[in-house]
Design an enzyme around this catalytic site. Sequence first.
Site, short mmCIF file in Angstrom:
data_model
loop_
_atom_site.label_atom_id
_atom_site.label_comp_id
_atom_site.label_asym_id
_atom_site.label_seq_id
_atom_site.Cartn_x
_atom_site.Cartn_y
_atom_site.Cartn_z
N LYS A 265 4.65 0.94 8.98
CA LYS A 265 5.00 2.21 8.47
C LYS A 265 4.12 3.18 9.33
O LYS A 265 4.71 4.38 9.13
CB LYS A 265 4.06 2.12 7.19
CG LYS A 265 4.86 1.45 6.15
CD LYS A 265 4.30 1.39 4.77
CE LYS A 265 3.28 0.11 4.56
NZ LYS A 265 2.58 -0.10 3.48
N GLU B 112 0.89 -1.23 0.05
CA GLU B 112 -0.08 -0.03 -0.19
C GLU B 112 0.96 1.20 0.00
O GLU B 112 1.92 1.00 0.93
CB GLU B 112 -0.97 -0.12 1.21
CG GLU B 112 -1.95 1.04 1.15
CD GLU B 112 -2.88 1.47 2.39
OE1 GLU B 112 -2.73 0.56 3.29
OE2 GLU B 112 -3.52 2.36 2.42
N ARG C 95 5.78 -13.27 9.49
CA ARG C 95 6.45 -11.73 9.16
C ARG C 95 7.74 -11.60 9.90
O ARG C 95 8.36 -12.35 10.72
CB ARG C 95 5.75 -10.57 9.51
CG ARG C 95 5.28 -10.74 11.23
CD ARG C 95 4.38 -9.52 11.48
NE ARG C 95 5.11 -8.28 11.45
CZ ARG C 95 4.50 -6.95 10.57
NH1 ARG C 95 3.79 -7.08 9.87
NH2 ARG C 95 5.23 -6.12 10.67
#
Length: 561
Positions: free
Chosen positions: A277, A41, A267
């Site tokens: 982020k 994104e 992850r």
Amino acid sequence: MSNDSTAAATSERPLNFLEQIIKKDLEDGVHTNVVTRFPPEPNGYLHIGHAKSICLNFGLAETFGGQCNLRFDDTNPEKESQEYIDAIQSDVEWLGFKWAGDIRYGSDYFDTFYEWAQHLVREGKAYVCDLSPEEAREYRGTLTEPGKNSPYRDRSADENLDLLERMKNGEFEEGAKVLRAKIDMAHGNINMRDPILYRIRKKHHHQTGDKWCIYPSYDFAHGQEDALEGVTHSICTLEFADHRPLYEWFIENLPVPSKPKQYEFGRLNLNYTVTSKRKLKNLVDEGVVESWDDPRMPTIAGYRRRGYTPASIRKFCDMIGVTKSDGVVDIAMLEHAIRDDLDKNAPRAMCVLKPLKVVLTNYPKDKTELLSAPGHPNREDLPERELAFGHEVYIDQEDFREEANKKYKRLVLGKRVRLRNAYVIEADEAIKDDAGNIVEVRARIIEGTLGKNPEDGVKPKGVIQWVAAHDCAEFTVRLYDRLFTDPAPDAGGKDYMACINPESLVTLQNCKGEKGLLAAEPEQGYQFEREGYFCRDAKAEGLVFNRTIGLKDSWTKEENK
Ligand code: ATP
Ligand code: MG
């Protein structure tokens, strides 16, 4: 295509679980070609966790002779921007990967998503719901209690189609209505309790402008984007495992052109680091760091400016492997990867961080020499360095003492030391200012000691670096250290802003280096002998070197215990 010829099949390590799945799918003829994607994104710069996902997705495509798409998952225009899109592309390219065809955007498919939403409505599988967000939360139930059906759940298809059209046309306020899938409010998986497909958001979009005032949810977009692009293996992190039934529900209930499957992997979490982020943006917004590419940031752009190489990051991602569980990786492993790369590849140079002038009293004032030194101790392909030598040189303040015990193997009054790649010298006198600080050392060279020990048999105690005063580079050095003092800065909701390392950046002015450094290219890495690995900052005006990493490797030490 023969799988035996692929990189994974020939590499020494065993196949990871995703490689095994893909290999089997190809062998069984489930797929003839592998298509993966990296779907960021564009709401921030990519961090080291994304590097893992990039290496994985592009790596799988490479290994099995398939393709990997770069697709911006841009369904939430509020937080997204062109700056992030540009940065992400440049990071992926820098890491050394090539996406298939053009860049893709989830927003390219908004028309199709809208038609598919109408399709679900016509099939009685979606409805417009007027519950407020608070009410919807109440109706949703909990992990232990089933939810309740929305009072708007049984609207007719025609009414829903009309309301959906009017949502799209901007007739309703944000939050007034949503489009929801009609699945099962008692489902054990909360994601299946009539999830939201569209929200009203009267926001300008960086790709579609003001065309839309409704935007699809992540769930209503992601799998469909995969299907439209013919993605075969849609690989995401573990937190999406609970969304997989919904992913599959859309694929089953929509007229999609292909049927991708979702797989989850653990992850990357790194100690001493935050990889979110949102939190990284906060560090920038609060001025804790200078920018997204500040060399202390765990962003790909930050590592790049710090002097990490693409190969070192890819190597690190390979070292940590791919598993089905989450874990925390020791940052020393990443540091080991770059240190190892630079040790093998970075040219050597001499640098004096805190210069102290040494006047060589028996070396003529007007005489200069050009000495030479290897570019690298065992890389003959790296060019030799030219070192100027003259009457005055600089050594590091740390490398001189008036008196010292035997452990101190540097320059001491009345004692000898070798100037690396040059003469042995002996110190005679320390000159001080009024405050008693040593401002200059007087010394002599011992004749005939270039590449040889002194003939009188008095050997030097050690070897130190130096720089000729008459012909050298002068620059600023930024000594970077870890940004956080706590190994788990954001664990358990901890305030990561409260454990910023106050010494994460120490700037030294007027450092001196051998003259070859004047020609250093931006981003070029060096080993400054005895000091560490440094690279020329690509953004600063003038000559600035960033410390990438020190010389000592704590990771291999751990390994060897
Ligand atoms: P963040 O929480 O930092 O915003 P994100 O997952 O929301 O990260 P996306 O842009 O949606 O960021 O991520 C793009 C891809 O990168 C996704 O497939 C995601 O699963 C993967 N990814 C994100 N963070 C990590 C991580 N720490 N380790 C491995 N993969 C990651
Ligand atoms: Mg996200």
